[in-house]
Scaffold this active site. Sequence first.
Site, mmCIF file in Angstrom:
data_model
loop_
_atom_site.group_PDB
_atom_site.id
_atom_site.type_symbol
_atom_site.label_atom_id
_atom_site.label_comp_id
_atom_site.label_asym_id
_atom_site.label_seq_id
_atom_site.Cartn_x
_atom_site.Cartn_y
_atom_site.Cartn_z
ATOM 1 N N GLU A 14 7.361 40.426 -7.204
ATOM 2 C CA GLU A 14 5.982 40.372 -7.710
ATOM 3 C C GLU A 14 5.503 41.795 -7.969
ATOM 4 O O GLU A 14 5.677 42.672 -7.128
ATOM 5 C CB GLU A 14 5.107 39.701 -6.641
ATOM 6 C CG GLU A 14 3.638 39.608 -7.007
ATOM 7 C CD GLU A 14 2.801 39.004 -5.864
ATOM 8 O OE1 GLU A 14 3.358 38.217 -5.057
ATOM 9 O OE2 GLU A 14 1.612 39.344 -5.766
ATOM 10 N N LYS B 243 3.470 25.214 -3.477
ATOM 11 C CA LYS B 243 2.155 24.714 -3.039
ATOM 12 C C LYS B 243 2.132 23.190 -3.087
ATOM 13 O O LYS B 243 1.319 22.579 -3.793
ATOM 14 C CB LYS B 243 1.051 25.326 -3.905
ATOM 15 C CG LYS B 243 0.986 26.852 -3.778
ATOM 16 C CD LYS B 243 -0.175 27.464 -4.540
ATOM 17 C CE LYS B 243 -0.212 28.979 -4.296
ATOM 18 N NZ LYS B 243 -1.356 29.640 -4.953
ATOM 19 N N ASP C 121 1.560 38.312 -11.242
ATOM 20 C CA ASP C 121 0.612 37.412 -10.584
ATOM 21 C C ASP C 121 -0.813 37.910 -10.770
ATOM 22 O O ASP C 121 -1.140 39.033 -10.378
ATOM 23 C CB ASP C 121 0.949 37.334 -9.085
ATOM 24 C CG ASP C 121 0.178 36.213 -8.381
ATOM 25 O OD1 ASP C 121 0.154 35.087 -8.915
ATOM 26 O OD2 ASP C 121 -0.392 36.471 -7.303
ATOM 27 N N LYS D 139 7.398 39.487 -2.385
ATOM 28 C CA LYS D 139 5.969 39.571 -2.673
ATOM 29 C C LYS D 139 5.383 40.862 -2.111
ATOM 30 O O LYS D 139 6.070 41.631 -1.434
ATOM 31 C CB LYS D 139 5.262 38.358 -2.091
ATOM 32 C CG LYS D 139 5.747 37.047 -2.728
ATOM 33 C CD LYS D 139 4.777 35.915 -2.476
ATOM 34 C CE LYS D 139 5.216 34.689 -3.266
ATOM 35 N NZ LYS D 139 4.394 33.522 -2.935
ATOM 36 N N ARG E 51 0.825 -1.214 0.000
ATOM 37 C CA ARG E 51 0.000 0.000 0.000
ATOM 38 C C ARG E 51 0.860 1.266 0.000
ATOM 39 O O ARG E 51 0.588 2.222 -0.720
ATOM 40 C CB ARG E 51 -0.909 -0.021 1.245
ATOM 41 C CG ARG E 51 -1.905 1.103 1.337
ATOM 42 C CD ARG E 51 -3.068 1.007 0.351
ATOM 43 N NE ARG E 51 -2.816 1.725 -0.859
ATOM 44 C CZ ARG E 51 -3.217 1.336 -2.064
ATOM 45 N NH1 ARG E 51 -3.895 0.233 -2.237
ATOM 46 N NH2 ARG E 51 -2.919 2.055 -3.125
#
Lengths: 294, 294, 294, 294, 294, 294
Positions: free
Chosen positions: E206, E144, E227, E176, E109
């Site tokens: 950014e 992420k 962005d 950012k 598994r």
Amino acid sequence: MIDTALRPCRVSTEIPGLADQIARALAEDVGRGDLTTRLTVPAGTRARATLIQKAPGVLAGAPVFEAVFALVDGDVSIAWLVEEGSASAGRRDVAELEGDARALLTGERTALNYVQRLSGIATMAARAVEIAAPFEVTVLDTRKTTPGLRTLEKYATRIGGARNHRLGLDDGILIKDNHIAAAGGITAAIQAARAGAPPAMMIEIEVGDFAGLEEALAAGADMVLLDNWDPIAVRRAIEICDEADVWTEISGGITLDTIGHYAAARPDYISLGALTHSATALDFSLDFVVETPR
Amino acid sequence: MIDTALRPCRVSTEIPGLADQIARALAEDVGRGDLTTRLTVPAGTRARATLIQKAPGVLAGAPVFEAVFALVDGDVSIAWLVEEGSASAGRRDVAELEGDARALLTGERTALNYVQRLSGIATMAARAVEIAAPFEVTVLDTRKTTPGLRTLEKYATRIGGARNHRLGLDDGILIKDNHIAAAGGITAAIQAARAGAPPAMMIEIEVGDFAGLEEALAAGADMVLLDNWDPIAVRRAIEICDEADVWTEISGGITLDTIGHYAAARPDYISLGALTHSATALDFSLDFVVETPR
Amino acid sequence: MIDTALRPCRVSTEIPGLADQIARALAEDVGRGDLTTRLTVPAGTRARATLIQKAPGVLAGAPVFEAVFALVDGDVSIAWLVEEGSASAGRRDVAELEGDARALLTGERTALNYVQRLSGIATMAARAVEIAAPFEVTVLDTRKTTPGLRTLEKYATRIGGARNHRLGLDDGILIKDNHIAAAGGITAAIQAARAGAPPAMMIEIEVGDFAGLEEALAAGADMVLLDNWDPIAVRRAIEICDEADVWTEISGGITLDTIGHYAAARPDYISLGALTHSATALDFSLDFVVETPR
Amino acid sequence: MIDTALRPCRVSTEIPGLADQIARALAEDVGRGDLTTRLTVPAGTRARATLIQKAPGVLAGAPVFEAVFALVDGDVSIAWLVEEGSASAGRRDVAELEGDARALLTGERTALNYVQRLSGIATMAARAVEIAAPFEVTVLDTRKTTPGLRTLEKYATRIGGARNHRLGLDDGILIKDNHIAAAGGITAAIQAARAGAPPAMMIEIEVGDFAGLEEALAAGADMVLLDNWDPIAVRRAIEICDEADVWTEISGGITLDTIGHYAAARPDYISLGALTHSATALDFSLDFVVETPR
Amino acid sequence: MIDTALRPCRVSTEIPGLADQIARALAEDVGRGDLTTRLTVPAGTRARATLIQKAPGVLAGAPVFEAVFALVDGDVSIAWLVEEGSASAGRRDVAELEGDARALLTGERTALNYVQRLSGIATMAARAVEIAAPFEVTVLDTRKTTPGLRTLEKYATRIGGARNHRLGLDDGILIKDNHIAAAGGITAAIQAARAGAPPAMMIEIEVGDFAGLEEALAAGADMVLLDNWDPIAVRRAIEICDEADVWTEISGGITLDTIGHYAAARPDYISLGALTHSATALDFSLDFVVETPR
Amino acid sequence: MIDTALRPCRVSTEIPGLADQIARALAEDVGRGDLTTRLTVPAGTRARATLIQKAPGVLAGAPVFEAVFALVDGDVSIAWLVEEGSASAGRRDVAELEGDARALLTGERTALNYVQRLSGIATMAARAVEIAAPFEVTVLDTRKTTPGLRTLEKYATRIGGARNHRLGLDDGILIKDNHIAAAGGITAAIQAARAGAPPAMMIEIEVGDFAGLEEALAAGADMVLLDNWDPIAVRRAIEICDEADVWTEISGGITLDTIGHYAAARPDYISLGALTHSATALDFSLDFVVETPR
């Protein structure tokens, strides 16, 4: 059947976490280094040694004993002369070892400490099983184990012929008095447990008297724990449970002296904390022959 | 003197590595979560509980017991009613706890397992010390401890009044038979040890007969271990050592039944593996009062 | 004697905790992966490399250097051309390596960082020993080591010919000024230590003047630490101790420039923090030959 | 600006992994317990102590020093008298501590070992920066750090005013000779790196002669490392790079004696392994006043 | 090219920390032991099994799958039938395994869970790369990722043909909005970053509108992150950046449905969080043939 | 009911191992330090931030999100605006944070990664439960979880209203085809399991056809897993089991599209691997207001 030829020591993969556990035990004993051995035993010295069981009992912990030497040094070989789980009525040779003398000396105490404790437990478990067997009662261990040794001590009770009760708080539901009080009663506790229990997990509940027992059965308990009941009452309680097709377990300070008495009441299970909290060590020693003294 | 007021549980910094050790013991018992408690005890339930010693003996492990609850949850308070190391002739209340019911239930078994084992050891140690004291003999523990519990079990023997022998292979030099064989004899072994020994560390050597003893003394041993000598011979050996101003230790399967016999020979030290490998648990329980049942 | 044939790199079991320590050092350097090597060196490329000592000094850390490559990749072989602990008056080839080019490049810096530091320490220790030897004084290291490298740095001083003082706070008793103040005086401190000391462990105490020295001797100290005494006084103190049959240690900012001066006072031991806190790196490099460039 | 009032010691969260690192260093020193302190200093004794810098230099490691006492015991307070990174021309008081005497004694050596090493590094870095500054050259550290102390030693060079080169093998691309050989040449290596490089990461390459430099520039290197170039050639190489708008770094056995010479060639960066592999300890001590002697 | 012969499973050294990661995953699944297998499968039973990919997609995680069995037991062999990174339009046999039946069942598994997730990610990455390739746009992953799986998930995007953006907060500078606000504006932020940035590390920032873009370019940004710009504006922003010779990255909720649209604007990079946070598992199964049923 | 006032972030003790797990996730993201934040955000800057759920779904992971900030820095406070487990039909504010700007920025990505994945799983589980509820069928998760996230992903399915199947290989007995083959048939496998099963643990067995089902029932199975049965047959199988008073579970590639179809057959349980292996992230963001920009 065992193979009695010498072969390199290895770490069994049968016992989860064994290598980590032994590494910690060795670190605890060896610390910053085995001073006596480093100073007095020349590097490269070879030795042979015999593991001797010095008192009657059941051998348990052979894979642990062996793994200690696998972790101390890659160059120790072992030959087992008897099987894990076998019982002896007296002194016997258990294994032969051969390898680096420093490794043998450094691992000796840790290896013996394991096998002495685990064999002591297995020996006590085997005696309990022997007494209970004629009554077709299964002997269980408990969670009253030495902190940090749960897995190994539960392994030792299995070697002795007992069966494991749950291994921790996460693989079984056992509702005790305190849970019942907090839940607001037996019925409420059983319902709450049933509502969230994993599939295929029964619900066991501790009951202290007949009223509690009746309520537990009515609420659908799968198994009841009769803790510290008196011998007369426990027989009647078991009859009630048998009629209700509910499993029964007896516990509460049971010893080798009293287990037969309780087994005669024919519960499904009797559990003994004493198997792990009050077993004493079975005596083993490691006798050396140094092969290349200088 | 103790302060009997309730205060938050804390982890003692007196015992090195205590938090890590307890965290592992809790992980071992709790696993992926305390299923019964989560299902049956509502979050936020409060409880009080009393720790009860149920048999005569010496309390040891109070800081460990307390640390378990400090690590399970920050919100359990404790008041100690008796002092660590104190002895009781019978049943007594030992501590009061108050806090989150889930935390109390989850930590209960682990906390009890520690205090039962450590108190069992301290109780046995105290009995040995009591027997040896009239002879002005110091009782020592050994390295025959439960793997992973060395520091705690050695702490317990101290609580019982015994003194610690070396804690591991790195904080003392003890030359045993096998080291002697590998080194090429007693004299060679002592010389090799002396040449590399840390300053301020004496050299102890195991001797099995009078010839060995004489050689060890001649080679400058600071302390001798008389292991498994017969009672007559051991007296003579100790006299020889006393004359040579060398420390003496007796060992070898000594029990509470035999320690008095050996103490009468008036060695400096007697060491008992039994203190740690064959002490049985002292019985304790935790009695709950749930404060907000529903 | 060494075997100069190429064989697979391995992790020495002589140094406790070596594998864990190196694994952390590699993780620290490699982080999430050796980017340059992954991008520019094709998988499967083979290389040979020579470890070169570029300045005079004592080689220490060979087993550590080798273990780095054992842990980076199973497929690096090594042949040692000179022995651990050997000294060189100039540049020399120390070892030959052969194996996976990526493994060699990834482990290079960590392996060199170890051998450079440990050889720097051994070289300084060897120089101190050389100066002290004619006076029959034993050179000791101290606990002034780089945090995390205690075991290895103490190993390096041994390779250089010095002897290890205690390895930590648990394997020796050394009563310093602050302990004396807290205990309520020299006599009280020695008595307290004696009452609880493990068997076979001497009691060393720091003394700052002749009154303290006399009190320490009267109280039964086994060894005295003469810290920062002036050169005239220290000679007299050592004479007093010799008469009392008590071991002596001198310390306090001693360097290679001043050790000879203190050794002439003929203490049993001189300890130098500088061996570990102020040794500088001995220069080594790893020269590659890529075998399968593309 | 600093706050000089006493407050409880704490573990800075500015340095990743600090608590784990210190816990290991303490475990290394304390082992199974601080024997001398336990035997001679009564529980509950309080003390004050002053941290003294005994030689000229830059203070680095204040948060590490403080964190040691936060981890030994929760009950030590500290007041900083000078700022991290400040330089002193001579001896000065650096901090005041107050708390449990046992905690202060147990943490003392580890705390001092950190601050002595880190301040030694910062002091050397500050001197290098001071020499290079008039030439507008940035001083860099390297990966030649003590294994296990990378993060702290790089922190110390920053405190001293230097800038960090890459922290490991994963946060920068630096193609060295061996990578070039394995890749099949400078152009091939740069192209391979460019094809897989993370966005926003430049490609630096080591070049050993003018032909290599020209090829590197033609292949689009962003930065070149001129390692072990002779002083005349390096000036010409830097001119070429400046024209090509490519960053330049000089390295290769540079010391405080030679850095000024190289800085005069006005590269963008000069890197010194010596900052971390050959800085010696800056001397600090902790002077105690025991408050409740008995 | 792959070698399709059976050989013992091994742990790849290509992925840092792989063994530790898998050991944790196995511990998580196996816990205190594989109960069903221990009870029903006799020790020593052998089995063969085939790893089957049941849906179209890219294989990723073969070395992880294999390492699971290397860590469960030393006695499982594997033969790979297809290459890591290869794509299939339908069902296919991927590998053959042979070994101890208990080991195969216990590791099954965990091994499948890895390969299913990593192949799901690689498959999605490959699709994104396929769409962006005609526009000469490089596809990037993001931070992420699933907590704890960063290294493996970033490995999987590479296998799928994407390129890795920075692996963590320490191997790249990406300023950012929040950093800008805290720094006091774009220019201040870029200057602050430049003043401390490691050599060879570009500065990416950014920007949310054209004013910000202009300020960033004027302040010397090396790369800009656009962005959540609208499709029209982003084209113009990229033109501006191209003229300024500054790298461009587009991000913000981009999916396989929208990536083509953004790629047409021809930025240097497009990054997709969805590659790791919204890829679904690719279906695999392990089909067994037990060789020695009883 | 929740308390919406700001209070310091804390680590929930409800989820075993949470702190260790998050510490690893943070180490993975932060690595050797958050470079951008250190360079651009002045120490001491404060910020407020709002956690926003940007798409419809169930919130899961609030205690994990909060614990991230408790572990990054002790100085972040949080106020929850909605309850864990609550569902939203659209965008909503979920929590307010206030604290050190550096801590907020450093923990942001890790905290969001957790809450996005766990909420994605809970959202899918809630949808499955909603479909199955009218048929009085309990939805179960499986062991097809992301390696390393078992405990958290199983927590998320509970939050979504599903029930947990066994958490690992040690807390339940589920005999699959391969176990049956190795054991020598269904009857043999059930008997072997029964002989060693812990008390209170049922025996579940996978059956593939009616013959197998009949044999399993005859051998005393407590629960059967009907894996990949066709929809007609499964109805008949469930009827047979209901008559035999045996629990039933359906599994095999079931999705939100097909679960209703299977639920109509009214098994006791339906298990979906998709809940954990194919749930996609629910979108959340953290919007900052910097309070002390400079």
